[in-house]
Write a protein that holds these residues in place. Sequence first.
Motif, PDB file in Angstrom:
ATOM      1  N   SER A 104      39.629  38.383  39.757  1.00 28.24           N
ATOM      2  CA  SER A 104      40.965  38.128  39.206  1.00 28.24           C
ATOM      3  C   SER A 104      41.574  36.821  39.704  1.00 28.24           C
ATOM      4  O   SER A 104      42.385  36.206  39.013  1.00 28.24           O
ATOM      5  N   GLY A 105      41.228  36.441  40.930  1.00 24.14           N
ATOM      6  CA  GLY A 105      41.892  35.291  41.555  1.00 24.14           C
ATOM      7  C   GLY A 105      43.303  35.598  42.001  1.00 24.14           C
ATOM      8  O   GLY A 105      44.065  34.695  42.344  1.00 24.14           O
ATOM      9  N   GLU A 106      43.682  36.890  42.008  1.00 25.94           N
ATOM     10  CA  GLU A 106      45.061  37.277  42.340  1.00 25.94           C
ATOM     11  C   GLU A 106      45.135  38.289  43.486  1.00 25.94           C
ATOM     12  O   GLU A 106      46.234  38.725  43.832  1.00 25.94           O
ATOM     13  N   THR A 107      44.033  38.698  44.047  1.00 24.44           N
ATOM     14  CA  THR A 107      44.044  39.736  45.080  1.00 24.44           C
ATOM     15  C   THR A 107      44.861  39.267  46.294  1.00 24.44           C
ATOM     16  O   THR A 107      44.566  38.211  46.874  1.00 24.44           O
ATOM     17  N   ALA A 108      45.885  40.052  46.659  1.00 21.53           N
ATOM     18  CA  ALA A 108      46.882  39.598  47.641  1.00 21.53           C
ATOM     19  C   ALA A 108      46.260  39.237  48.991  1.00 21.53           C
ATOM     20  O   ALA A 108      46.562  38.179  49.558  1.00 21.53           O
ATOM     21  N   ASP A 109      45.401  40.093  49.510  1.00 19.51           N
ATOM     22  CA  ASP A 109      44.835  39.824  50.837  1.00 19.51           C
ATOM     23  C   ASP A 109      43.920  38.600  50.807  1.00 19.51           C
ATOM     24  O   ASP A 109      43.898  37.803  51.757  1.00 19.51           O
ATOM     25  N   THR A 110      43.161  38.455  49.737  1.00 20.22           N
ATOM     26  CA  THR A 110      42.242  37.309  49.637  1.00 20.22           C
ATOM     27  C   THR A 110      43.046  36.014  49.543  1.00 20.22           C
ATOM     28  O   THR A 110      42.711  35.003  50.170  1.00 20.22           O
ATOM     29  N   LEU A 111      44.136  36.065  48.802  1.00 16.46           N
ATOM     30  CA  LEU A 111      45.002  34.887  48.675  1.00 16.46           C
ATOM     31  C   LEU A 111      45.626  34.523  50.028  1.00 16.46           C
ATOM     32  O   LEU A 111      45.691  33.339  50.400  1.00 16.46           O
ATOM     33  N   ALA A 112      46.048  35.516  50.788  1.00 12.71           N
ATOM     34  CA  ALA A 112      46.626  35.242  52.112  1.00 12.71           C
ATOM     35  C   ALA A 112      45.570  34.629  53.031  1.00 12.71           C
ATOM     36  O   ALA A 112      45.860  33.686  53.790  1.00 12.71           O
ATOM     37  N   ALA A 113      44.345  35.115  52.946  1.00 13.64           N
ATOM     38  CA  ALA A 113      43.254  34.559  53.762  1.00 13.64           C
ATOM     39  C   ALA A 113      42.987  33.111  53.355  1.00 13.64           C
ATOM     40  O   ALA A 113      42.725  32.247  54.206  1.00 13.64           O
ATOM     41  N   LEU A 114      43.059  32.857  52.069  1.00 12.47           N
ATOM     42  CA  LEU A 114      42.850  31.488  51.554  1.00 12.47           C
ATOM     43  C   LEU A 114      43.894  30.539  52.164  1.00 12.47           C
ATOM     44  O   LEU A 114      43.573  29.450  52.636  1.00 12.47           O
ATOM     45  N   ARG A 115      45.144  30.993  52.162  1.00 14.54           N
ATOM     46  CA  ARG A 115      46.219  30.130  52.701  1.00 14.54           C
ATOM     47  C   ARG A 115      45.994  29.882  54.195  1.00 14.54           C
ATOM     48  O   ARG A 115      46.213  28.768  54.683  1.00 14.54           O
ATOM     49  N   TYR A 116      45.548  30.885  54.900  1.00 15.00           N
ATOM     50  CA  TYR A 116      45.262  30.735  56.337  1.00 15.00           C
ATOM     51  C   TYR A 116      44.195  29.656  56.539  1.00 15.00           C
ATOM     52  O   TYR A 116      44.320  28.773  57.390  1.00 15.00           O
ATOM     53  N   CYS A 117      43.131  29.725  55.746  1.00 15.32           N
ATOM     54  CA  CYS A 117      42.020  28.772  55.907  1.00 15.32           C
ATOM     55  C   CYS A 117      42.447  27.360  55.539  1.00 15.32           C
ATOM     56  O   CYS A 117      41.989  26.387  56.138  1.00 15.32           O
ATOM     57  N   LYS A 118      43.316  27.259  54.558  1.00 17.58           N
ATOM     58  CA  LYS A 118      43.807  25.940  54.150  1.00 17.58           C
ATOM     59  C   LYS A 118      44.607  25.313  55.294  1.00 17.58           C
ATOM     60  O   LYS A 118      44.472  24.138  55.595  1.00 17.58           O
ATOM     61  N   GLU A 119      45.421  26.151  55.955  1.00 19.27           N
ATOM     62  CA  GLU A 119      46.205  25.659  57.094  1.00 19.27           C
ATOM     63  C   GLU A 119      45.328  25.326  58.291  1.00 19.27           C
ATOM     64  O   GLU A 119      45.747  24.620  59.192  1.00 19.27           O
ATOM     65  N   ASP A 352      36.955  54.037  32.545  1.00 20.61           N
ATOM     66  CA  ASP A 352      37.547  52.693  32.570  1.00 20.61           C
ATOM     67  C   ASP A 352      38.822  52.610  33.396  1.00 20.61           C
ATOM     68  O   ASP A 352      39.214  51.520  33.818  1.00 20.61           O
ATOM     69  N   GLN A 353      39.480  53.751  33.600  1.00 20.43           N
ATOM     70  CA  GLN A 353      40.753  53.785  34.338  1.00 20.43           C
ATOM     71  C   GLN A 353      40.692  54.864  35.403  1.00 20.43           C
ATOM     72  O   GLN A 353      41.434  55.850  35.336  1.00 20.43           O
ATOM     73  N   PRO A 354      39.807  54.734  36.394  1.00 19.69           N
ATOM     74  CA  PRO A 354      39.688  55.808  37.385  1.00 19.69           C
ATOM     75  C   PRO A 354      41.004  56.037  38.140  1.00 19.69           C
ATOM     76  O   PRO A 354      41.810  55.115  38.269  1.00 19.69           O
ATOM     77  N   ARG A 355      41.177  57.261  38.590  1.00 18.76           N
ATOM     78  CA  ARG A 355      42.437  57.646  39.239  1.00 18.76           C
ATOM     79  C   ARG A 355      42.708  56.757  40.461  1.00 18.76           C
ATOM     80  O   ARG A 355      41.786  56.324  41.142  1.00 18.76           O
ATOM     81  N   ASN A 356      43.952  56.520  40.713  1.00 15.50           N
ATOM     82  CA  ASN A 356      44.431  55.813  41.916  1.00 15.50           C
ATOM     83  C   ASN A 356      44.067  54.336  42.000  1.00 15.50           C
ATOM     84  O   ASN A 356      44.398  53.687  42.987  1.00 15.50           O
ATOM     85  N   LEU A 357      43.339  53.807  41.046  1.00 18.87           N
ATOM     86  CA  LEU A 357      42.868  52.424  41.157  1.00 18.87           C
ATOM     87  C   LEU A 357      43.541  51.509  40.154  1.00 18.87           C
ATOM     88  O   LEU A 357      43.867  51.923  39.046  1.00 18.87           O
ATOM     89  N   ALA A 358      43.728  50.244  40.563  1.00 16.55           N
ATOM     90  CA  ALA A 358      44.250  49.218  39.660  1.00 16.55           C
ATOM     91  C   ALA A 358      43.198  48.129  39.517  1.00 16.55           C
ATOM     92  O   ALA A 358      42.410  47.896  40.428  1.00 16.55           O
ATOM     93  N   LYS A 359      43.192  47.467  38.382  1.00 17.53           N
ATOM     94  CA  LYS A 359      42.192  46.401  38.171  1.00 17.53           C
ATOM     95  C   LYS A 359      42.415  45.258  39.127  1.00 17.53           C
ATOM     96  O   LYS A 359      41.475  44.670  39.637  1.00 17.53           O
ATOM     97  N   SER A 360      43.672  44.936  39.383  1.00 18.73           N
ATOM     98  CA  SER A 360      43.940  43.788  40.221  1.00 18.73           C
ATOM     99  C   SER A 360      44.908  44.242  41.317  1.00 18.73           C
ATOM    100  O   SER A 360      45.971  44.772  41.024  1.00 18.73           O
ATOM    101  N   VAL A 361      44.508  44.049  42.577  1.00 24.40           N
ATOM    102  CA  VAL A 361      45.292  44.563  43.701  1.00 24.40           C
ATOM    103  C   VAL A 361      46.172  43.436  44.237  1.00 24.40           C
ATOM    104  O   VAL A 361      45.790  42.716  45.163  1.00 24.40           O
ATOM    105  N   THR A 362      47.367  43.302  43.651  1.00 19.62           N
ATOM    106  CA  THR A 362      48.235  42.185  43.991  1.00 19.62           C
ATOM    107  C   THR A 362      49.288  42.565  45.036  1.00 19.62           C
ATOM    108  O   THR A 362      50.170  41.780  45.331  1.00 19.62           O
ATOM    109  N   VAL A 363      49.195  43.789  45.552  1.00 22.30           N
ATOM    110  CA  VAL A 363      50.037  44.161  46.699  1.00 22.30           C
ATOM    111  C   VAL A 363      49.128  44.439  47.879  1.00 22.30           C
ATOM    112  O   VAL A 363      47.970  44.783  47.704  1.00 22.30           O
ATOM    113  N   GLU A 364      49.682  44.274  49.100  1.00 22.51           N
ATOM    114  CA  GLU A 364      48.861  44.448  50.300  1.00 22.51           C
ATOM    115  C   GLU A 364      48.581  45.915  50.552  1.00 22.51           C
ATOM    116  O   GLU A 364      49.454  46.739  50.364  1.00 22.51           O
TER     117      GLU A 364
END
Length: 364
Positions: A104-119, A352-364
């Motif tokens: 997705s390019g939107e996963t919250a934790d991966t994005l936070a890790a990206l910002r850490y590495c950039k810094e 296609d829509q298993p319980r409890n899961l979202a396609k894109s995890v944009t919250v931590e």
Amino acid sequence: GKGEHRHYMAKEIFEQPQVIGDSLNALVNPSTRAVSLPDLPFDLATVRRVTIVACGTSYYAGLVAKYWLESVARVPVDIDVASEFRYREPVLEDGGLALFISQSGETADTLAALRYCKEHGQHVVSLVNVPESTMARESHAILQTLAGPEIGVASTKAFTTQLTVLACLTLAVARARGAISAAREAELSQALIEVPARAGEVLNHDERIRAIAEDVMLARDVLYLGRGASYPIALEGALKLKEISYIHAEGYAAGEMKHGPIALIDDSVPVVVIAPGDSLLDKTISNVQETVARGGRVIAFSDADGVERMKDSAVYSITLPAVDPFVAPILYAIPVQLLAYHVAVLKGTDVDQPRNLAKSVTVE
Ligand code: M6R
């Protein structure tokens, strides 16, 4: 739409020969048949360490890449799930390559890790399926999977196209570092170019895998075993099964069995073994024999030689094409997807829509 398929997941599994081919064609020079990556704003030859961060299935693609980058390109690799990486204050030397893998390019934790590495002075590269995504925008460079939109929550074609691009990256890094001979590089690119055709052959086992699913659907627990680059495929197989069929499943490095998990084995536990014809096959076969000796019921995915050698141990086996071990993870991902899919369909879950899961995890 889903076309002739009952679920997006099935459509996406069957699209794999096409989208692996598309992702590859974008990175392979048609006349030289050699991999060439898009221009990067830094020199791959100067990279002394690679840090890979991702979540879920994308993390397992990164784990395969660790095996490839270390064995083929001879570069040290650190890898972690983003939710751990971002909080553990990792030590990063300036000029390292930080690689983020995300459909997705939107996963919250991966994005936070990206910002850490950039810094922290890293060359930040994202491997994404959505080139307009936040991670793509915030990176110094992107690599792209051309999987097309993935609708099923359970990732399938995103995974195998990630692996395809990561295999290309491995060859590019290996060449930049002078870690591979021209002849070996040509062999590995040729093996990659043949993956779409081989993937088509793997999909021909669909019916037979559906039959195995009728047995697996009755299990309460399922184990997946693999060694080397097949270990992440075991982890991915277990994740696929639990996500969509709600059957408890675990992936283990086959050599870890005797350090604990073998205590779980009895005749009610199917054991799925990912066993391509590589230098580790003998060791995996001994683990299969230990499992069988404790009553475990083995489902073997191997090539003709491996299937022959496990014929007295495996209850079911699927004969996959014999390929260069380098590309085996891409192909062996497919039968574990099909197995999870058929088990879920037989159990009647919402594939296609298993319980409890979202396609894109944009919250931590
Ligand atoms: O979009 P991302 O690749 O960053 O997503 C990562 C995970 O959330 C994702 O792979 C998840 O594990 C899938 N449901 C696996 O099938």
